[in-house]
Design an enzyme around this catalytic site. Structure first.
Site, PDB file in Angstrom:
ATOM      1  N   HIS A   1      -5.750 -30.111  24.162  1.00  0.00           N
ATOM      2  CA  HIS A   1      -5.479 -28.835  25.121  1.00  0.00           C
ATOM      3  C   HIS A   1      -4.454 -28.002  24.927  1.00  0.00           C
ATOM      4  O   HIS A   1      -4.324 -26.758  25.100  1.00  0.00           O
ATOM      5  CB  HIS A   1      -5.703 -29.623  26.746  1.00  0.00           C
ATOM      6  CG  HIS A   1      -6.914 -30.089  26.883  1.00  0.00           C
ATOM      7  ND1 HIS A   1      -6.987 -31.487  27.066  1.00  0.00           N
ATOM      8  CD2 HIS A   1      -8.268 -29.883  27.292  1.00  0.00           C
ATOM      9  CE1 HIS A   1      -8.205 -31.844  27.648  1.00  0.00           C
ATOM     10  NE2 HIS A   1      -9.016 -30.866  27.355  1.00  0.00           N
TER      11      HIS A   1
ATOM     12  N   LYS B   1     -13.639 -28.863  18.611  1.00  0.00           N
ATOM     13  CA  LYS B   1     -14.207 -30.094  18.917  1.00  0.00           C
ATOM     14  C   LYS B   1     -15.550 -30.231  19.463  1.00  0.00           C
ATOM     15  O   LYS B   1     -16.415 -31.047  19.436  1.00  0.00           O
ATOM     16  CB  LYS B   1     -13.308 -30.856  19.704  1.00  0.00           C
ATOM     17  CG  LYS B   1     -13.639 -32.167  20.683  1.00  0.00           C
ATOM     18  CD  LYS B   1     -13.487 -33.265  19.842  1.00  0.00           C
ATOM     19  CE  LYS B   1     -13.626 -34.712  20.446  1.00  0.00           C
ATOM     20  NZ  LYS B   1     -14.567 -34.494  21.749  1.00  0.00           N
ATOM     21  N   ASP B   2     -15.592 -29.090  20.488  1.00  0.00           N
ATOM     22  CA  ASP B   2     -17.020 -29.081  21.211  1.00  0.00           C
ATOM     23  C   ASP B   2     -17.780 -27.774  20.290  1.00  0.00           C
ATOM     24  O   ASP B   2     -18.039 -26.789  20.980  1.00  0.00           O
ATOM     25  CB  ASP B   2     -16.961 -28.833  22.723  1.00  0.00           C
ATOM     26  CG  ASP B   2     -16.149 -29.853  23.327  1.00  0.00           C
ATOM     27  OD1 ASP B   2     -16.882 -30.843  23.571  1.00  0.00           O
ATOM     28  OD2 ASP B   2     -14.943 -29.997  23.190  1.00  0.00           O
TER      29      ASP B   2
HETATM   30  P1  AMP Z   1     -12.640 -30.496  28.013  1.00  0.00           P
HETATM   31  O1  AMP Z   1     -11.506 -30.653  29.069  1.00  0.00           O
HETATM   32  O2  AMP Z   1     -12.845 -31.559  27.367  1.00  0.00           O
HETATM   33  O3  AMP Z   1     -13.737 -29.727  28.870  1.00  0.00           O
HETATM   34  O4  AMP Z   1     -12.082 -29.290  26.762  1.00  0.00           O
HETATM   35  C1  AMP Z   1     -11.290 -28.259  27.317  1.00  0.00           C
HETATM   36  C2  AMP Z   1     -11.390 -27.473  25.971  1.00  0.00           C
HETATM   37  O5  AMP Z   1     -10.627 -28.268  25.225  1.00  0.00           O
HETATM   38  C3  AMP Z   1     -12.620 -27.255  25.139  1.00  0.00           C
HETATM   39  O6  AMP Z   1     -12.542 -25.979  24.540  1.00  0.00           O
HETATM   40  C4  AMP Z   1     -12.625 -28.316  24.140  1.00  0.00           C
HETATM   41  O7  AMP Z   1     -13.063 -28.017  22.911  1.00  0.00           O
HETATM   42  C5  AMP Z   1     -11.200 -28.245  23.793  1.00  0.00           C
HETATM   43  N1  AMP Z   1     -10.638 -29.511  23.127  1.00  0.00           N
HETATM   44  C6  AMP Z   1     -11.107 -30.780  23.673  1.00  0.00           C
HETATM   45  N2  AMP Z   1     -10.632 -32.024  22.679  1.00  0.00           N
HETATM   46  C7  AMP Z   1      -9.942 -31.029  21.885  1.00  0.00           C
HETATM   47  C8  AMP Z   1      -9.202 -31.364  20.502  1.00  0.00           C
HETATM   48  N3  AMP Z   1      -9.183 -32.806  20.051  1.00  0.00           N
HETATM   49  N4  AMP Z   1      -8.566 -30.564  19.700  1.00  0.00           N
HETATM   50  C9  AMP Z   1      -9.098 -29.228  20.056  1.00  0.00           C
HETATM   51  N5  AMP Z   1      -9.496 -28.557  21.309  1.00  0.00           N
HETATM   52  C10 AMP Z   1      -9.980 -29.633  21.876  1.00  0.00           C
END
Ligand code: AMP
Length: 301
Positions: A54, A170-171
């Site tokens: 993040h 990642k997503d």
């Molecule tokens: P989340 O909190 O899991 O919904 O993720 C929020 C954002 O952070 C999303 O756009 C994810 O793709 C990104 N994200 C999560 N993990 C990673 C990572 N390891 N590297 C880069 N971006 C990430």
């Protein structure tokens, strides 16, 4: 103070930006738009439990808008995108640490609304539909997931009204679908993808990694290992990529595979055997009781 007694490096302490934390749309708007100055602004949407992945998104957002621009980080565990029996209730929540990380990475405002604030009329009766792109891969295992994602992303884009929104590779499917939504529905925002941040041993950072026991974590390394093996075979074409990755997963212990797929990133369909160009090799699997996803980008020849 006598010469030589000055505290070393005191003047070099990094300047930490103080982030304002807001919980309501009204407070967010007055914090994010304190005046009418025409500066660039960006949003990073998260579900909290922030980590270095993040932080990379927040830093990229800060770099994009410059020191005078504005960066918002949203922290919201969106119930709409969780299916029955998924981890909505136990999803990790750590707002104080999240604010600190967001601040250090360059955020000006953190927006951490409740579900009632985001959905004041209760469960929304009208939602976005991700369509066929949202029914494959992640969508096949998690029906309705991407409809829930798009509905909240659209709402948060309306609330934050950014020039740029940063999403992690990642997503990969989420990034592709959000990009399609903004293009197909004329959202006035640029969606920017940010490469995946990994641990030194290859494990992709994820808020869900904290569910993993030490043994699970060791087993989970098979996912990135398989993806790297596939990427190493990219010069031999799609079939070789799939075989190399599958060979790693076939012998992996403690990993229940959901899917391994080589995907054409434009419309998120399985790449044909003669596919050439940039592709996404994606994997989803359950390790212990935790479902993990990961992917790499590669060039098929
Ligand atoms: P989340 O909190 O899991 O919904 O993720 C929020 C954002 O952070 C999303 O756009 C994810 O793709 C990104 N994200 C999560 N993990 C990673 C990572 N390891 N590297 C880069 N971006 C990430």
């Amino acid at each position: 103070m006598a010469r030589g007694k000055q505290p070393a490096k005191a003047h070099r302490a990094p300047k930490v930006r103080r982030a304002v934390v807001t919980y309501t749309v009204a407070d967010f708007e007055s914090a994010f738009w304190p005046d009418e100055q025409p500066v660039d602004n960006a949003v990073v949407m998260t579900m909290g439990a922030l980590h270095a992945g993040h932080a990379a998104l927040i830093r990229a957002a800060r770099k994009q808008v410059g020191p005078e621009g504005r960066v918002a980080v949203t922290v919201f565990v969106n119930p709409l995108q969780f299916g029955a029996g998924e981890d909505l209730e136990r999803y990790p929540r750590s707002l104080d640490e999240d604010v600190q990380l967001a601040e250090e990475a360059g955020a000006d405002v953190v927006f951490a609304p409740t579900a009632d604030e985001v959905y004041p009329n209760g469960e929304p009766q009208v939602r976005l539909a991700a369509g066929p792109m949202g029914e494959r891969f992640e969508g096949a295992t998690r029906p309705g997931h991407f409809d829930g994602v798009l509905t909240v992303v659209a709402k948060l884009l309306h609330i934050t009204d950014p020039d740029f929104a940063f999403f992690g590779e990642k997503d990969a499917q989420q990034l592709a679908i959000v990009q399609r939504m903004t293009a197909d529905l004329d959202f006035d925002v640029e969606i920017v993808g940010v490469p995946t941040i990994r641990e030194e041993d290859g494990l992709a950072l994820s808020s869900r990694n904290r569910y993993l026991s030490e043994e699970d974590r060791a087993h989970a390394l098979a996912l990135s290992k398989a993806l790297f093996a596939g990427r190493d075979a990219a010069a031999q074409g799609p079939k070789a990529v799939r075989e190399a990755a599958a060979a790693v997963l076939d012998t992996a212990e403690g990993v229940t595979l959901d899917y391994l797929a080589l995907i054409d990133p434009h419309d998120f369909v399985e790449a044909a055997d003669d596919f050439q160009g940039e592709a996404v090799l994606a994997v989803a699997a359950t390790v212990g009781s935790t479902r993990l996803i990961d992917n790499v980008r590669l060039i098929c020849r």
